[in-house]
Design a protein around this motif. Structure first.
Motif, PDB file in Angstrom:
ATOM      1  N   GLY A  13      -1.812  11.149   4.885  1.00  0.00           N
ATOM      2  CA  GLY A  13      -2.239  12.520   5.145  1.00  0.00           C
ATOM      3  C   GLY A  13      -3.562  12.855   4.494  1.00  0.00           C
ATOM      4  N   ALA A  14      -3.894  12.131   3.419  1.00  0.00           N
ATOM      5  CA  ALA A  14      -5.162  12.342   2.715  1.00  0.00           C
ATOM      6  C   ALA A  14      -6.283  11.495   3.299  1.00  0.00           C
ATOM      7  N   GLY A  15      -5.991  10.750   4.367  1.00  0.00           N
ATOM      8  CA  GLY A  15      -7.006   9.916   4.993  1.00  0.00           C
ATOM      9  C   GLY A  15      -7.179   8.561   4.349  1.00  0.00           C
ATOM     10  N   VAL A  16      -6.243   8.177   3.486  1.00  0.00           N
ATOM     11  CA  VAL A  16      -6.312   6.878   2.813  1.00  0.00           C
ATOM     12  C   VAL A  16      -5.687   5.815   3.715  1.00  0.00           C
ATOM     13  N   GLN A  17      -6.365   4.675   3.849  1.00  0.00           N
ATOM     14  CA  GLN A  17      -5.811   3.568   4.629  1.00  0.00           C
ATOM     15  C   GLN A  17      -4.709   2.898   3.826  1.00  0.00           C
ATOM     16  N   VAL A  18      -3.545   2.709   4.442  1.00  0.00           N
ATOM     17  CA  VAL A  18      -2.364   2.211   3.740  1.00  0.00           C
ATOM     18  C   VAL A  18      -1.822   0.965   4.427  1.00  0.00           C
ATOM     19  N   VAL A  19      -1.444  -0.020   3.623  1.00  0.00           N
ATOM     20  CA  VAL A  19      -0.661  -1.169   4.069  1.00  0.00           C
ATOM     21  C   VAL A  19       0.623  -1.165   3.260  1.00  0.00           C
ATOM     22  N   VAL A  20       1.763  -1.163   3.927  1.00  0.00           N
ATOM     23  CA  VAL A  20       3.059  -1.176   3.255  1.00  0.00           C
ATOM     24  C   VAL A  20       3.469  -2.621   3.003  1.00  0.00           C
ATOM     25  N   GLU A  21       3.769  -2.926   1.762  1.00  0.00           N
ATOM     26  CA  GLU A  21       4.111  -4.298   1.364  1.00  0.00           C
ATOM     27  C   GLU A  21       5.632  -4.457   1.251  1.00  0.00           C
ATOM     28  N   GLY A  22       6.253  -4.944   2.344  1.00  0.00           N
ATOM     29  CA  GLY A  22       7.681  -5.268   2.314  1.00  0.00           C
ATOM     30  C   GLY A  22       8.569  -4.063   2.051  1.00  0.00           C
ATOM     31  N   ASP A  23       9.662  -4.316   1.360  1.00  0.00           N
ATOM     32  CA  ASP A  23      10.684  -3.285   1.120  1.00  0.00           C
ATOM     33  C   ASP A  23      10.283  -2.404  -0.069  1.00  0.00           C
ATOM     34  N   TRP A  24       9.201  -1.676   0.078  1.00  0.00           N
ATOM     35  CA  TRP A  24       8.647  -0.892  -1.033  1.00  0.00           C
ATOM     36  C   TRP A  24       9.583   0.212  -1.492  1.00  0.00           C
ATOM     37  N   LEU A  25      10.428   0.703  -0.595  1.00  0.00           N
ATOM     38  CA  LEU A  25      11.330   1.799  -0.967  1.00  0.00           C
ATOM     39  C   LEU A  25      12.397   1.353  -1.961  1.00  0.00           C
ATOM     40  N   ASN A  26      12.719   0.066  -1.973  1.00  0.00           N
ATOM     41  CA  ASN A  26      13.787  -0.431  -2.846  1.00  0.00           C
ATOM     42  C   ASN A  26      13.300  -1.409  -3.902  1.00  0.00           C
ATOM     43  N   ARG A  27      11.997  -1.627  -3.972  1.00  0.00           N
ATOM     44  CA  ARG A  27      11.430  -2.533  -4.972  1.00  0.00           C
ATOM     45  C   ARG A  27      11.039  -1.705  -6.194  1.00  0.00           C
ATOM     46  N   MET A  28      11.737  -1.891  -7.318  1.00  0.00           N
ATOM     47  CA  MET A  28      11.463  -1.087  -8.506  1.00  0.00           C
ATOM     48  C   MET A  28      12.153  -1.687  -9.716  1.00  0.00           C
ATOM     49  N   ARG A  29      11.781  -1.215 -10.889  1.00  0.00           N
ATOM     50  CA  ARG A  29      12.414  -1.611 -12.139  1.00  0.00           C
ATOM     51  C   ARG A  29      13.547  -0.641 -12.463  1.00  0.00           C
ATOM     52  N   PRO A  30      14.574  -1.114 -13.188  1.00  0.00           N
ATOM     53  CA  PRO A  30      15.622  -0.184 -13.618  1.00  0.00           C
ATOM     54  C   PRO A  30      15.093   0.791 -14.662  1.00  0.00           C
ATOM     55  N   ILE A  84       3.404  -0.720  -2.912  1.00  0.00           N
ATOM     56  CA  ILE A  84       4.317  -1.750  -3.402  1.00  0.00           C
ATOM     57  C   ILE A  84       5.684  -1.192  -3.752  1.00  0.00           C
ATOM     58  N   SER A  85       5.716   0.027  -4.314  1.00  0.00           N
ATOM     59  CA  SER A  85       6.972   0.545  -4.844  1.00  0.00           C
ATOM     60  C   SER A  85       7.038   2.067  -4.761  1.00  0.00           C
ATOM     61  N   ALA A  86       8.239   2.554  -4.511  1.00  0.00           N
ATOM     62  CA  ALA A  86       8.513   3.994  -4.541  1.00  0.00           C
ATOM     63  C   ALA A  86       9.205   4.403  -5.828  1.00  0.00           C
ATOM     64  N   GLY A  87       9.371   3.443  -6.731  1.00  0.00           N
ATOM     65  CA  GLY A  87      10.114   3.741  -7.950  1.00  0.00           C
ATOM     66  C   GLY A  87       9.391   3.303  -9.200  1.00  0.00           C
ATOM     67  N   ARG A  88      10.150   3.158 -10.253  1.00  0.00           N
ATOM     68  CA  ARG A  88       9.606   2.797 -11.558  1.00  0.00           C
ATOM     69  C   ARG A  88       8.972   1.411 -11.524  1.00  0.00           C
ATOM     70  N   CYS A  89       7.810   1.267 -12.190  1.00  0.00           N
ATOM     71  CA  CYS A  89       7.098  -0.008 -12.245  1.00  0.00           C
ATOM     72  C   CYS A  89       6.640  -0.288 -13.671  1.00  0.00           C
ATOM     73  N   ASN A  90       6.414  -1.546 -13.965  1.00  0.00           N
ATOM     74  CA  ASN A  90       5.931  -1.952 -15.295  1.00  0.00           C
ATOM     75  C   ASN A  90       4.401  -1.921 -15.321  1.00  0.00           C
ATOM     76  N   HIS A  91       3.834  -0.737 -15.462  1.00  0.00           N
ATOM     77  CA  HIS A  91       2.368  -0.655 -15.463  1.00  0.00           C
ATOM     78  C   HIS A  91       1.808   0.052 -16.684  1.00  0.00           C
ATOM     79  N   ALA A  92       2.570   0.921 -17.312  1.00  0.00           N
ATOM     80  CA  ALA A  92       1.994   1.792 -18.344  1.00  0.00           C
ATOM     81  C   ALA A  92       2.500   1.513 -19.749  1.00  0.00           C
TER      82      ALA A  92
END
Length: 321
Positions: A13-30, A84-92
Motif C-alpha cells: 500500500g505504501a508503494g514498496v515492491q515486495v517479494v514474499v519468502e515462503g511461509d512467512w506467516l508461520n516462520r518465527m521464533r518462540p 521473511i516473517s510475521a512474528g518474532r525474529c532474532n534481530h535486536a
C-alpha cells in the motif's frame, strides 16, 4: 504471541515492491512479539546489481550461533522488500533505551529491516534508503506511532553494534516524518573522496585507509602549506536555496587543528575552520548557506593552514533546509 499478518499489505500500500519468502506467516521464533517500533540494520554482506540479496538465506535460516529468522524483512540492492516473517525474529537482542523505545527485549518490541550492504566500504543504495523510509513510515502509521519510534541498531544495541553504517539516523527520522505527513524527503547529496567525477585533488594529496573512522573505503591527506591546493567536492544543486553543509573526517591527534573548509555560496566563498584532531567518524555541521543552482564545485578542503598535522579530505554532504 502476536503477529503482524498485515505487513505485506501495508508495504504494498505504501508503494514498496515486495517479494514474499515462503511461509512467512508461520516462520518465527518462540516468545512474545508486541512491536512498538522499527529497527534498521545492515547485513554486513556485499550486495550488487547482479547479486542484490546475498544475505537472504542467512536472514531466513540463521547462523550456527543464532537461529533464524533474523528479521521481518530484508531490503535488497534494488530496494525490494523480501518479507521473511510475521512474528518474532532474532534481530535486536537486548535493547538499551533509545528515544521512546524503553530498555528491554528488542525482539519483542521492534520490527527489523536488514538492509543488504556491507557497511564498511559500501553504503546503502538510494533505492534501499527510499524504500526503507517508505516502509518504515507505513508500518509506524499502522502501529499508531510517530517517526521517533524508528531507530538504528547502533542506538539500541548493548553490545556495540555499528549498524546501519553511513546513515544519519536523525535525518532518517526526519524523512520518515515527512513521508508520514504526506511530504517528500528533503534533497540531500553526499560526495566522498572516491565518488567518481565528483572529487578532484592534486597529486599532493595521498590516499589512506589508516583510520577506521573513515567514510567509505579510504580518505585523502596532505601536509599543510601556505597555498590553497584545495580538494574540491562537486554537487549538482537543484535550486538556489539554503543548504546545510556537513563534513565527515576521521579524527587523530596527528591531524590538523585548523583545517579550512571553503563553501562557495551565492555571495562568495565562506571559510570555516575545523579541528580534525577531534569529533571524527560522524557528520559535523559546518553551517547553513545559500548555494546557487547548478552542477559545480561547491565545497573544498584547503591545505592553507598555519597549524601542524595532516589536512584530511573525506566526505561532504549537502541537505536542503
Amino acid at each position: 504471541m502476536a503477529t503482524i499478518p498485515w505487513l505485506v499489505d501495508v508495504l504494498r500500500g505504501a508503494g514498496v515492491q515486495v517479494v514474499v519468502e515462503g511461509d512467512w506467516l508461520n516462520r518465527m521464533r518462540p516468545g512474545d512479539f508486541n512491536p512498538i517500533g522499527v529497527l534498521w540494520h545492515h547485513t554486513a554482506a556485499t550486495s550488487s546489481a547482479t547479486n542484490p540479496h546475498p544475505a537472504l538465506n542467512v536472514c531466513i535460516n540463521g547462523r550456527s550461533d543464532l537461529p533464524g529468522p533474523l528479521c521481518q524483512a530484508l531490503v535488497d540492492y534494488h530496494g525490494v522488500f523480501h518479507v521473511i516473517s510475521a512474528g518474532r525474529c532474532n534481530h535486536a537482542g537486548s535493547a538499551r533505551a533509545s528515544g521512546p523505545i524503553p530498555a528491554g527485549d528488542g525482539n519483542t518490541m521492534l520490527i527489523g529491516w536488514e538492509i543488504d550492504y556491507n557497511g564498511v566500504n559500501q553504503e546503502m543504495t538510494t533505492a534501499q534508503y527510499n524504500a526503507s523510509v517508505a516502509a518504515t513510515a507505513a508500518v509506524l502509521k499502522r502501529l499508531g506511532r510517530d517517526a521517533s519510534y524508528a531507530r538504528g541498531h547502533r542506538e539500541t544495541s548493548t553490545t556495540g553494534k555499528i549498524d546501519p553504517s553511513f546513515i544519519d539516523l536523525n535525518k532518517m527520522r526526519s524523512d520518515v516524518a515527512a513521508k508520514m505527513a504526506g511530504g517528500t524527503p528533503a534533497w540531500t547529496s553526499t560526495v566522498d573522496n572516491s565518488t567518481a567525477g565528483r572529487f578532484t585533488a592534486s597529486a599532493n594529496w595521498g590516499t589512506s585507509t589508516y583510520s577506521t573512522q573513515r567514510y567509505g573505503a579510504d580518505y585523502r591527506f596532505a601536509d599543510p602549506v601556505a597555498a590553497s591546493d584545495a580538494a574540491w567536492y562537486k554537487f549538482n544543486v537543484p535550486a538556489t536555496a539554503s543548504y546545510r553543509v556537513e563534513a565527515w573526517w576521521p579524527a587523530n591527534a596527528g591531524y590538523n587543528a585548523a583545517t579550512p573548509y571553503i563553501v562557495s555560496t551565492t555571495t562568495g566563498n565562506r571559510t570555516i575552520i575545523v579541528d580534525q584532531r577531534a569529533t571524527g567518524g560522524q557528520w559535523r555541521t559546518l553551517g547553513t548557506f545559500t548555494l546557487p543552482a547548478g552542477d559545480a564545485n561547491r565545497v573544498a578542503v584547503s591545505r592553507w593552514s598555519s597549524a601542524a598535522g595532516l589536512v584530511i579530505a573525506d566526505a561532504v554532504r549537502l541537505t536542503r533546509v
